[in-house]
Design an enzyme around this catalytic site. Structure first.
Site, PDB file in Angstrom:
ATOM      1  N   ASP A 102      -9.044  -1.514 -18.814  1.00  0.00           N
ATOM      2  CA  ASP A 102     -10.088  -2.182 -19.582  1.00  0.00           C
ATOM      3  C   ASP A 102     -10.085  -3.662 -19.173  1.00  0.00           C
ATOM      4  O   ASP A 102      -9.402  -4.029 -18.209  1.00  0.00           O
ATOM      5  CB  ASP A 102      -9.909  -1.975 -21.091  1.00  0.00           C
ATOM      6  CG  ASP A 102      -8.606  -2.564 -21.610  1.00  0.00           C
ATOM      7  OD1 ASP A 102      -7.979  -3.380 -20.892  1.00  0.00           O
ATOM      8  OD2 ASP A 102      -8.222  -2.230 -22.747  1.00  0.00           O
TER       9      ASP A 102
ATOM     10  N   ASP B  77      -3.524  -5.178 -18.193  1.00  0.00           N
ATOM     11  CA  ASP B  77      -2.711  -3.953 -18.287  1.00  0.00           C
ATOM     12  C   ASP B  77      -2.727  -3.381 -19.710  1.00  0.00           C
ATOM     13  O   ASP B  77      -1.700  -2.926 -20.221  1.00  0.00           O
ATOM     14  CB  ASP B  77      -1.267  -4.237 -17.829  1.00  0.00           C
ATOM     15  CG  ASP B  77      -1.216  -4.667 -16.370  1.00  0.00           C
ATOM     16  OD1 ASP B  77      -1.940  -4.090 -15.551  1.00  0.00           O
ATOM     17  OD2 ASP B  77      -0.448  -5.597 -16.052  1.00  0.00           O
TER      18      ASP B  77
ATOM     19  N   GLY C 165      -8.734  -6.187 -20.398  1.00  0.00           N
ATOM     20  CA  GLY C 165      -7.519  -6.944 -20.674  1.00  0.00           C
ATOM     21  C   GLY C 165      -6.493  -6.818 -19.558  1.00  0.00           C
ATOM     22  O   GLY C 165      -6.727  -6.172 -18.537  1.00  0.00           O
TER      23      GLY C 165
ATOM     24  N   HIS D 112       1.310   0.592 -13.011  1.00  0.00           N
ATOM     25  CA  HIS D 112       2.015  -0.653 -13.339  1.00  0.00           C
ATOM     26  C   HIS D 112       3.517  -0.367 -13.465  1.00  0.00           C
ATOM     27  O   HIS D 112       3.908   0.627 -14.101  1.00  0.00           O
ATOM     28  CB  HIS D 112       1.472  -1.212 -14.665  1.00  0.00           C
ATOM     29  CG  HIS D 112       2.089  -2.513 -15.041  1.00  0.00           C
ATOM     30  ND1 HIS D 112       1.730  -3.708 -14.446  1.00  0.00           N
ATOM     31  CD2 HIS D 112       3.065  -2.815 -15.934  1.00  0.00           C
ATOM     32  CE1 HIS D 112       2.451  -4.689 -14.964  1.00  0.00           C
ATOM     33  NE2 HIS D 112       3.267  -4.175 -15.868  1.00  0.00           N
TER      34      HIS D 112
ATOM     35  N   LEU E  68     -10.078  -7.347 -13.029  1.00  0.00           N
ATOM     36  CA  LEU E  68     -11.466  -6.982 -12.742  1.00  0.00           C
ATOM     37  C   LEU E  68     -12.337  -7.416 -13.911  1.00  0.00           C
ATOM     38  O   LEU E  68     -12.002  -7.175 -15.070  1.00  0.00           O
ATOM     39  CB  LEU E  68     -11.587  -5.476 -12.546  1.00  0.00           C
ATOM     40  CG  LEU E  68     -11.029  -4.941 -11.228  1.00  0.00           C
ATOM     41  CD1 LEU E  68     -11.004  -3.422 -11.258  1.00  0.00           C
ATOM     42  CD2 LEU E  68     -11.820  -5.445 -10.036  1.00  0.00           C
TER      43      LEU E  68
ATOM     44  N   GLY F 173       0.771  -1.234   0.000  1.00  0.00           N
ATOM     45  CA  GLY F 173       0.000   0.000   0.000  1.00  0.00           C
ATOM     46  C   GLY F 173       0.802   1.284   0.000  1.00  0.00           C
ATOM     47  O   GLY F 173       0.319   2.324   0.453  1.00  0.00           O
TER      48      GLY F 173
ATOM     49  N   GLU G 174       6.081   6.155  -9.334  1.00  0.00           N
ATOM     50  CA  GLU G 174       4.671   5.785  -9.139  1.00  0.00           C
ATOM     51  C   GLU G 174       3.985   6.775  -8.206  1.00  0.00           C
ATOM     52  O   GLU G 174       2.855   7.211  -8.469  1.00  0.00           O
ATOM     53  CB  GLU G 174       4.563   4.386  -8.534  1.00  0.00           C
ATOM     54  CG  GLU G 174       5.069   3.287  -9.440  1.00  0.00           C
ATOM     55  CD  GLU G 174       4.741   1.895  -8.919  1.00  0.00           C
ATOM     56  OE1 GLU G 174       4.745   0.974  -9.729  1.00  0.00           O
ATOM     57  OE2 GLU G 174       4.515   1.733  -7.710  1.00  0.00           O
TER      58      GLU G 174
ATOM     59  N   ASN H 231      -5.043   2.358 -13.180  1.00  0.00           N
ATOM     60  CA  ASN H 231      -4.069   1.427 -12.586  1.00  0.00           C
ATOM     61  C   ASN H 231      -2.665   1.995 -12.705  1.00  0.00           C
ATOM     62  O   ASN H 231      -2.380   2.775 -13.615  1.00  0.00           O
ATOM     63  CB  ASN H 231      -4.136   0.082 -13.336  1.00  0.00           C
ATOM     64  CG  ASN H 231      -3.192  -0.961 -12.760  1.00  0.00           C
ATOM     65  OD1 ASN H 231      -3.082  -1.104 -11.534  1.00  0.00           O
ATOM     66  ND2 ASN H 231      -2.509  -1.693 -13.623  1.00  0.00           N
TER      67      ASN H 231
ATOM     68  N   MET I  62      -4.094  -7.144  -7.052  1.00  0.00           N
ATOM     69  CA  MET I  62      -3.442  -8.211  -7.813  1.00  0.00           C
ATOM     70  C   MET I  62      -4.397  -9.170  -8.508  1.00  0.00           C
ATOM     71  O   MET I  62      -4.068 -10.335  -8.719  1.00  0.00           O
ATOM     72  CB  MET I  62      -2.490  -8.995  -6.889  1.00  0.00           C
ATOM     73  CG  MET I  62      -1.450  -8.127  -6.223  1.00  0.00           C
ATOM     74  SD  MET I  62      -0.529  -7.097  -7.379  1.00  0.00           S
ATOM     75  CE  MET I  62       0.735  -8.247  -7.862  1.00  0.00           C
TER      76      MET I  62
HETATM   77  C1  GRF Z   1       3.287  -1.295  -7.512  1.00  0.00           C
HETATM   78  O1  GRF Z   1       4.567  -1.604  -7.999  1.00  0.00           O
HETATM   79  C2  GRF Z   1       2.313  -1.141  -8.638  1.00  0.00           C
HETATM   80  O2  GRF Z   1       2.916  -0.644  -9.786  1.00  0.00           O
HETATM   81  C3  GRF Z   1       1.838  -2.545  -8.868  1.00  0.00           C
HETATM   82  O3  GRF Z   1       1.777  -3.117  -7.580  1.00  0.00           O
HETATM   83  C4  GRF Z   1       2.704  -2.457  -6.728  1.00  0.00           C
HETATM   84  C5  GRF Z   1       1.943  -1.990  -5.522  1.00  0.00           C
HETATM   85  O4  GRF Z   1       2.774  -1.491  -4.518  1.00  0.00           O
HETATM   86  N1  GRF Z   1       0.596  -2.559  -9.571  1.00  0.00           N
HETATM   87  P1  GRF Z   1       2.133  -0.856  -3.218  1.00  0.00           P
HETATM   88  O5  GRF Z   1       1.243  -1.916  -2.570  1.00  0.00           O
HETATM   89  O6  GRF Z   1       1.363   0.359  -3.618  1.00  0.00           O
HETATM   90  O7  GRF Z   1       3.301  -0.533  -2.345  1.00  0.00           O
END
Ligand code: GRF
Length: 221
Positions: free
Chosen positions: A142, A146, A144, A110, A94, A15, A175, A108, A91
């Site tokens: 969407d 990612d 698919g 990624h 959807l 998180g 991120e 999302n 993870m």
């Molecule tokens: C991140 O690397 C994100 O890109 C991927 O999952 C990870 C989540 O990390 N989808 P966190 O739980 O927000 O620390």
């Protein structure tokens, strides 16, 4: 100031992206009104609870199938008045049972430069491939894997990278910058689709000045 956008975050793990949202847009452009998870032991849930954000767990095993679980999760989020859903380390895929309830309103983050290395273990995939440029993508979701339209990307050159932990140390701050910025832009109504190519996400011109997403000199071509 405009009313904050009611936002939900879906989590499965640590998180840190949820934390970045709690520490930046929450209570400003957006209000995180709900955090949902498929995993009761996700440490991310505690981050939400400590800020008095409503949480609910939707374990796959409690429902007949994934669409049934996703429909229940969407219904709960709709009850909270959610208008944007952010997947921050959620993870599971959807199903349309969820996505149809939030059209063009699921985002999302990624840890790769999509469309390279979608799915699980993106950084490990990139290392195994031998790339020297890594990166992060924020995109609409969407049905698919990612595969939805890209909102923003940021790259980092790491020609000597060997271990995923080291790469992730570089990617996390990217991120934690790009995701809140995408939420801010969505909240301001500044994201739209190019009518000529719905894969392209446009950012309202008045928002690009000073934004971290599309700053810098870019060749038009
Ligand atoms: C991140 O690397 C994100 O890109 C991927 O999952 C990870 C989540 O990390 N989808 P966190 O739980 O927000 O620390």
């Amino acid at each position: 100031m405009a009313t904050p956008l009611p936002l939900a975050v879906l989590v499965s793990g640590t998180g840190t992206n949820l934390q970045a949202l709690l520490d930046s847009v929450h209570g400003r452009e957006a209000e995180i009104v709900a955090v949902a998870s498929n995993a009761a032991d996700a440490p991310a849930l505690e981050r939400a609870r400590s800020r008095d954000v409503a949480t609910k767990v939707f374990p796959r095993g409690d429902y007949a199938d994934r669409p049934a679980r996703d429909a229940a999760m969407a219904a709960w989020l709709r009850e909270q008045g959610v208008r944007l859903v952010v997947l921050a380390g959620y993870m599971e895929l959807l199903s349309p049972a969820f996505l149809d309830r939030f059209p063009d309103a699921v985002i999302n983050v990624h840890p790769s430069l999509l469309p390279a290395f979608p799915g699980l273990h993106a950084v490990e995939q990139a290392l195994a491939y031998g790339v020297t440029v890594f990166g992060v993508t924020v995109h609409f979701v969407d049905a698919g894997l990612d595969s939805g339209p890209v909102i923003s990307q940021r790259a980092v050159e790491l020609p000597d990278a060997k271990y995923s932990n080291t790469v992730l140390e570089y990617l996390r701050p990217l991120e934690h910058t790009l995701l809140p910025e995408a939420v801010r832009l969505f909240a301001r109504g500044a994201l739209s689709r190019d009518p000529a190519n719905p894969r392209r996400v446009l950012i309202a011109p008045e928002e690009t000045e000073g934004t971290v997403l599309r700053s810098g000199e870019a060749a038009d071509g």
